[in-house]
Design a protein around this motif. Structure first.
Motif, PDB file in Angstrom:
ATOM      1  N   SER A 172     -53.887  88.661  -3.430  1.00  0.00           N
ATOM      2  CA  SER A 172     -52.501  88.865  -3.842  1.00  0.00           C
ATOM      3  C   SER A 172     -52.137  87.907  -4.965  1.00  0.00           C
ATOM      4  O   SER A 172     -52.192  86.677  -4.795  1.00  0.00           O
ATOM      5  N   LEU A 173     -51.724  88.445  -6.110  1.00  0.00           N
ATOM      6  CA  LEU A 173     -51.255  87.605  -7.199  1.00  0.00           C
ATOM      7  C   LEU A 173     -49.886  87.011  -6.898  1.00  0.00           C
ATOM      8  O   LEU A 173     -49.515  85.984  -7.484  1.00  0.00           O
ATOM      9  N   ALA A 174     -49.135  87.605  -5.974  1.00  0.00           N
ATOM     10  CA  ALA A 174     -47.862  87.013  -5.562  1.00  0.00           C
ATOM     11  C   ALA A 174     -48.096  85.654  -4.906  1.00  0.00           C
ATOM     12  O   ALA A 174     -47.328  84.712  -5.107  1.00  0.00           O
ATOM     13  N   VAL A 175     -49.178  85.542  -4.124  1.00  0.00           N
ATOM     14  CA  VAL A 175     -49.512  84.257  -3.506  1.00  0.00           C
ATOM     15  C   VAL A 175     -49.826  83.230  -4.590  1.00  0.00           C
ATOM     16  O   VAL A 175     -49.424  82.061  -4.495  1.00  0.00           O
ATOM     17  N   LEU A 176     -50.540  83.644  -5.627  1.00  0.00           N
ATOM     18  CA  LEU A 176     -50.838  82.733  -6.735  1.00  0.00           C
ATOM     19  C   LEU A 176     -49.542  82.214  -7.360  1.00  0.00           C
ATOM     20  O   LEU A 176     -49.415  81.016  -7.642  1.00  0.00           O
ATOM     21  N   ARG A 177     -48.568  83.093  -7.547  1.00  0.00           N
ATOM     22  CA  ARG A 177     -47.308  82.668  -8.156  1.00  0.00           C
ATOM     23  C   ARG A 177     -46.557  81.691  -7.249  1.00  0.00           C
ATOM     24  O   ARG A 177     -45.959  80.726  -7.732  1.00  0.00           O
ATOM     25  N   VAL A 178     -46.611  81.922  -5.947  1.00  0.00           N
ATOM     26  CA  VAL A 178     -45.943  81.005  -5.017  1.00  0.00           C
ATOM     27  C   VAL A 178     -46.630  79.643  -5.022  1.00  0.00           C
ATOM     28  O   VAL A 178     -45.969  78.595  -5.051  1.00  0.00           O
ATOM     29  N   LEU A 179     -47.959  79.636  -5.016  1.00  0.00           N
ATOM     30  CA  LEU A 179     -48.687  78.361  -5.052  1.00  0.00           C
ATOM     31  C   LEU A 179     -48.376  77.604  -6.337  1.00  0.00           C
ATOM     32  O   LEU A 179     -48.225  76.375  -6.315  1.00  0.00           O
ATOM     33  N   ARG A 180     -48.275  78.320  -7.448  1.00  0.00           N
ATOM     34  CA  ARG A 180     -47.926  77.646  -8.701  1.00  0.00           C
ATOM     35  C   ARG A 180     -46.531  77.041  -8.610  1.00  0.00           C
ATOM     36  O   ARG A 180     -46.289  75.937  -9.111  1.00  0.00           O
ATOM     37  N   SER A 181     -45.605  77.743  -7.985  1.00  0.00           N
ATOM     38  CA  SER A 181     -44.245  77.207  -7.859  1.00  0.00           C
ATOM     39  C   SER A 181     -44.207  75.946  -7.003  1.00  0.00           C
ATOM     40  O   SER A 181     -43.300  75.122  -7.132  1.00  0.00           O
ATOM     41  N   LEU A 182     -45.201  75.780  -6.130  1.00  0.00           N
ATOM     42  CA  LEU A 182     -45.293  74.583  -5.286  1.00  0.00           C
ATOM     43  C   LEU A 182     -46.053  73.452  -5.974  1.00  0.00           C
ATOM     44  O   LEU A 182     -46.192  72.367  -5.405  1.00  0.00           O
ATOM     45  N   GLY A 183     -46.553  73.707  -7.174  1.00  0.00           N
ATOM     46  CA  GLY A 183     -47.183  72.643  -7.939  1.00  0.00           C
ATOM     47  C   GLY A 183     -48.657  72.802  -8.206  1.00  0.00           C
ATOM     48  O   GLY A 183     -49.261  71.943  -8.854  1.00  0.00           O
ATOM     49  N   LEU A 184     -49.296  73.873  -7.738  1.00  0.00           N
ATOM     50  CA  LEU A 184     -50.735  74.039  -7.942  1.00  0.00           C
ATOM     51  C   LEU A 184     -51.061  74.167  -9.423  1.00  0.00           C
ATOM     52  O   LEU A 184     -50.432  74.934 -10.140  1.00  0.00           O
ATOM     53  N   ARG A 185     -52.088  73.428  -9.885  1.00  0.00           N
ATOM     54  CA  ARG A 185     -52.489  73.486 -11.282  1.00  0.00           C
ATOM     55  C   ARG A 185     -53.910  73.976 -11.514  1.00  0.00           C
ATOM     56  O   ARG A 185     -54.258  74.336 -12.637  1.00  0.00           O
ATOM     57  N   VAL A 186     -54.771  73.983 -10.489  1.00  0.00           N
ATOM     58  CA  VAL A 186     -56.174  74.364 -10.686  1.00  0.00           C
ATOM     59  C   VAL A 186     -56.610  75.245  -9.518  1.00  0.00           C
ATOM     60  O   VAL A 186     -56.330  74.942  -8.357  1.00  0.00           O
ATOM     61  N   LEU A 187     -57.311  76.335  -9.826  1.00  0.00           N
ATOM     62  CA  LEU A 187     -57.830  77.251  -8.800  1.00  0.00           C
ATOM     63  C   LEU A 187     -59.294  77.531  -9.098  1.00  0.00           C
ATOM     64  O   LEU A 187     -59.648  77.906 -10.219  1.00  0.00           O
ATOM     65  N   THR A 188     -60.164  77.351  -8.096  1.00  0.00           N
ATOM     66  CA  THR A 188     -61.583  77.639  -8.283  1.00  0.00           C
ATOM     67  C   THR A 188     -61.865  79.102  -7.970  1.00  0.00           C
ATOM     68  O   THR A 188     -61.308  79.657  -7.026  1.00  0.00           O
ATOM     69  N   LEU A 189     -62.737  79.710  -8.769  1.00  0.00           N
ATOM     70  CA  LEU A 189     -63.028  81.129  -8.603  1.00  0.00           C
ATOM     71  C   LEU A 189     -64.170  81.398  -7.629  1.00  0.00           C
ATOM     72  O   LEU A 189     -64.488  82.550  -7.358  1.00  0.00           O
TER      73      LEU A 189
END
Length: 370
Positions: A172-189
């Protein structure tokens, strides 16, 4: 001597089309006041360690991977401000090691069920934020490159949230947007069906595009060669390999072969060499060998440092905890590294990647929505 990191120069392997992957080069880090009595670095000094301390006063280490949140979760009590013997990372050792920014990995415990990945990531993210709030004299949460610089200039260690596992997205890309709003800056693929040995699926490609739009940096460590190649071609912002050394020197699966190191350099990415004995070797000199190799293949604008402290990894002699960075920098200076290249290694390259991602995200959000 002027120690502002120069504009990144392409390596000998850099492709002519490398420029579109990066935004205009950001301003170099502003110098911080030197300690009383300190003088500007002198390349003719005979003591490389003294030169290292002076250089790190202006350009501290941006450490690309710390497992601190996962370790602290198991402790009933801790005090990072005064010092904590149960971990390898605390404020006194960060200051002795001249660390200016710390990327806190939000990786779930080994063997965790896939449906628990998001909950585990949120728990670690919440803990990391709570730890920073409990240690305001030493730590400061940073969501942007500007906030990283502000924290450094205020004498605090900037804590950057990430990398997190892509399994937490649960498709879910919505989860990605929520994590970014909480401060996430790096995601491993690594470790997802849409970023496998076969490369990125269509959803994987859309994930990379959305990460670019949000300003979340792509972490390629642990991903397959096919995924790395496709992500490098697709991403419009610099990518990171937060814990990868040179496979030519040590054949660890998370290390990168020379062809991918060259592509990473051409794309303006950063390979953050880990201080992990399994990946680099048992001595400080072995780590320096990997840094030499990555610098030669990818270019001085594409090499960084990753402590991997508190991740369960064994560390080379002399680099047992976060206080050892000056000795590593002294080794590089003794090998003839120019001081501007060391400034890029410790601080400038990571700061450029963050600032470029911030710049590109603002531009992309002006053009389109989620």
């Amino acid at each position: 001597m002027d120690l502002d990191p120069p504009r990144p120069q392409p390596s000998a392997h850099a492709a002519p089309h490398a420029a579109p992957h990066t935004a205009p080069h950001p301003d170099p880090p502003r110098p911080t006041p030197s300690p009383r009595g300190a003088t500007a670095p002198d390349p003719d000094r005979t003591d490389p360690l003294e030169r290292a301390y002076v250089l790190l006063a202006r350009y501290p280490v941006a450490d690309g991977c710390s497992g601190l949140p996962r370790v602290l979760r198991e402790l009933p009590w801790y005090d990072l401000q005064l010092g904590e013997s149960a971990v390898a990372t605390d404020v006194p050792r960060l200051r002795r090691g001249r660390v200016g920014a710390l990327f806190c990995a939000l990786q779930p415990p080994d063997g965790l069920a896939p449906d628990r990945a998001l909950a585990a990531t949120l728990e670690q993210l919440d803990l990391a934020r709570a730890v920073v709030a409990a240690h305001p004299e030493g730590l400061r949460l940073a969501r942007t490159a500007g906030e990283v610089l502000d924290a450094r200039n205020c004498g605090r260690v900037a804590v950057v949230l990430g990398s997190a596992t892509a399994a937490a997205l649960d498709g879910s890309l919505a989860v990605l947007r929520v994590l970014r709003s909480l401060g996430l800056r790096v995601l491993t693929l690594a470790g997802t069906p849409w970023a496998s040995e076969a490369g990125l699926t269509r959803f994987g490609e859309e994930t990379v595009r959305e990460m670019n739009r949000l300003g979340v940096l792509v972490d390629l460590s642990g991903a397959s060669d096919a995924t790395i190649g496709r992500a490098l071609a697709l991403s419009r912002t610099p990518v990171l390999a937060t814990r990868s050394a040179a496979r030519a020197l040590r054949p660890h699966p998370d290390n990168l072969p020379d062809d991918l190191l060259a592509e990473l350099g051409a794309a303006g990415g950063v390979c953050m060499v880990p201080l992990a004995a399994e990946q680099t070797g048992p001595t400080l000199s072995d780590v320096a060998d990997h840094l030499d190799h990555v610098r030669a293949v990818a270019g001085p604008a594409s090499v960084g440092l990753s402590g991997t402290y508190d991740t369960g990894a064994a560390h080379p002699q002399g680099l047992a905890d976060a206080s050892g960075y000056p000795h590593l920098v002294a080794e590089l200076l003794d090998r003839g590294w120019p001081e501007p290249d060391v400034a890029l290694l410790t601080w400038g390259n990571v700061q450029r990647a963050l600032r470029t991602a911030d710049f590109a995200a603002r531009a992309a959000q002006d053009r389109r929505g989620p």
